[in-house]
Scaffold this active site. Structure first.
Site, PDB file in Angstrom:
ATOM      1  N   GLU A 177       0.803  -1.349   0.031  1.00 18.13           N
ATOM      2  CA  GLU A 177       0.075  -0.087   0.073  1.00 18.13           C
ATOM      3  C   GLU A 177       0.952   1.381   0.108  1.00 18.13           C
ATOM      4  O   GLU A 177       1.847   1.237   0.650  1.00 18.13           O
ATOM      5  CB  GLU A 177      -0.669  -0.066   1.220  1.00 18.13           C
ATOM      6  CG  GLU A 177      -1.559   1.352   1.604  1.00 18.13           C
ATOM      7  CD  GLU A 177      -2.614   0.922   2.898  1.00 18.13           C
ATOM      8  OE1 GLU A 177      -1.992   0.055   3.814  1.00 18.13           O
ATOM      9  OE2 GLU A 177      -3.451   1.759   3.272  1.00 18.13           O
ATOM     10  N   LYS A 187      -9.369   2.151  -1.689  1.00 19.39           N
ATOM     11  CA  LYS A 187      -9.699   1.490  -0.532  1.00 19.39           C
ATOM     12  C   LYS A 187     -10.958   1.755   0.215  1.00 19.39           C
ATOM     13  O   LYS A 187     -11.315   3.075   0.429  1.00 19.39           O
ATOM     14  CB  LYS A 187      -8.548   1.888   0.310  1.00 19.39           C
ATOM     15  CG  LYS A 187      -8.602   0.868   1.839  1.00 19.39           C
ATOM     16  CD  LYS A 187      -7.350   1.599   2.546  1.00 19.39           C
ATOM     17  CE  LYS A 187      -7.199   0.479   3.913  1.00 19.39           C
ATOM     18  NZ  LYS A 187      -5.898   0.832   4.724  1.00 19.39           N
ATOM     19  N   CYS A 218      -5.045  -3.585   2.702  1.00 11.53           N
ATOM     20  CA  CYS A 218      -4.619  -3.549   3.921  1.00 11.53           C
ATOM     21  C   CYS A 218      -5.876  -3.748   4.916  1.00 11.53           C
ATOM     22  O   CYS A 218      -6.462  -4.890   4.990  1.00 11.53           O
ATOM     23  CB  CYS A 218      -3.873  -2.332   4.419  1.00 11.53           C
ATOM     24  SG  CYS A 218      -3.076  -2.780   5.934  1.00 11.53           S
ATOM     25  N   VAL A 246      -0.032  -2.556  10.588  1.00 14.42           N
ATOM     26  CA  VAL A 246       0.569  -2.093  11.779  1.00 14.42           C
ATOM     27  C   VAL A 246       0.102  -2.954  13.078  1.00 14.42           C
ATOM     28  O   VAL A 246       0.781  -3.029  14.072  1.00 14.42           O
ATOM     29  CB  VAL A 246       0.344  -0.688  12.369  1.00 14.42           C
ATOM     30  CG1 VAL A 246       1.029   0.145  11.249  1.00 14.42           C
ATOM     31  CG2 VAL A 246      -1.276  -0.325  12.134  1.00 14.42           C
ATOM     32  N   MET A 247      -1.102  -3.696  12.819  1.00 14.44           N
ATOM     33  CA  MET A 247      -1.434  -4.697  13.970  1.00 14.44           C
ATOM     34  C   MET A 247      -1.014  -5.939  13.698  1.00 14.44           C
ATOM     35  O   MET A 247      -0.665  -6.363  12.535  1.00 14.44           O
ATOM     36  CB  MET A 247      -2.950  -4.585  13.960  1.00 14.44           C
ATOM     37  CG  MET A 247      -3.553  -3.170  14.305  1.00 14.44           C
ATOM     38  SD  MET A 247      -5.548  -3.306  14.581  1.00 14.44           S
ATOM     39  CE  MET A 247      -5.775  -3.716  12.912  1.00 14.44           C
TER      40      MET A 247
HETATM   41  C1  ACM Z   1      -3.940  -0.287   7.262  1.00 15.21           C
HETATM   42  O1  ACM Z   1      -5.041  -0.320   6.701  1.00 15.21           O
HETATM   43  N1  ACM Z   1      -2.948   0.462   6.590  1.00 15.21           N
HETATM   44  C2  ACM Z   1      -3.685  -0.629   8.739  1.00 15.21           C
END
Ligand code: ACM
Length: 264
Positions: free
Chosen positions: A41, A115, A148, A175-176
């Site tokens: 991304e 997105k 993501c 990040v998670m």
């Molecule tokens: C994300 O959607 N970049 C965590």
């Protein structure tokens, strides 16, 4: 066919540096036989923006902006299909967290996805995607695209699979810690291959987890990246597995769906 992820650390707000980095990594994947390469991304700009004007400075139109032009050239030169995340600015100045799909000679720019499920501070800068989930038939495969955090909503992968996706390309900036565990299940419950291309590194205190993942329709992890290195993985996939939704003589996981009981 062979699918690949490129795991990398984008240089923040420096598209030109990211173009050269990606050129090197895509060539490497191509050298190992990759026919479809998925990039992270926002591979061109980095992720952790502080202001809308910061995004505006680096976002480009799709397909008429510099990042799509770079990707079209790269795909043409290398004879490969590429799915890549990029910041999009439309003709009215709206910003989207988007992905583009491009291909070799005869294909060029194929399409884009915006997105749909924005994560956390992305909501401050980007508009939620308004193009729906789309499956691109690139001849060698039917490729669905999501970005993501879309993974957190099983409806994303399900919609793509119901629309015929055999491979889900999943540019990410995770990040998670959960997606590398969850994506094999998304692959299993939809009988598709998933290719999650994640980034590494840290930006303004936000750390990205790496662990890019290729998962099979039977929930096998076919490749998983490190937490902290730039790398590519190339994996041979058998799309007939993704086309066959039967798991035994009596169960076809798509034909056995009971949508009339899924309404509220
Ligand atoms: C994300 O959607 N970049 C965590």
């Amino acid at each position: 066919m062979r699918v690949a992820y490129v795991q990398m650390e984008p240089a923040f707000l420096e598209p030109d540096r990211n173009y050269s980095r990606v050129e090197r990594l895509v060539k490497k994947a191509r050298g190992e036989g990759a026919e479809l390469v998925v990039l992270p991304e926002l591979f061109d700009t980095g992720y952790n923006f502080q202001s809308r004007s910061e995004v505006e400075e680096v976002a480009g139109e799709i397909p008429d902006g510099p990042t799509t032009e770079f990707l079209v050239e790269l795909a043409r030169g290398e004879g490969v299909f590429i799915v890549a995340g990029t910041a999009e600015k439309d003709e009215r100045g709206n910003l989207y967290n988007s992905a583009v799909i491009v291909g070799p000679i005869g294909w060029g720019y194929i399409g884009k996805y915006r997105k749909i499920h924005l994560f956390d501070r992305e909501k401050l800068f980007f508009k939620p995607g308004n193009l729906g989930f789309h499956v691109f038939n690139i001849g060698i495969a039917k490729v669905g695209v999501m970005i993501c955090f879309d993974w957190f909503f099983p409806e994303s992968a399900r919609t793509l699979a119901l629309k015929g996706a055999e491979v889900i390309a999943h540019p990410s900036n995770l990040v998670m810690p959960y997606a590398p565990r969850a994506m094999p299940i998304r692959a299993l419950e939809n009988r598709v291959y998933t290719v999650t291309a994640n980034r590494i590194g840290e930006e303004r205190g936000l750390k990205f987890i790496g662990k890019s993942t290729i998962a099979s329709p039977t929930a096998e992890v076919l490749a998983m990246g490190s937490e902290d290195r730039e790398e590519v993985a190339v994996v041979e996939v058998d799309l007939s597995l993704a086309r066959d939704k039967r798991i035994n003589e009596r169960n076809d996981i798509f034909k056995d769906r009971r949508p009339r009981y899924y309404v509220l």
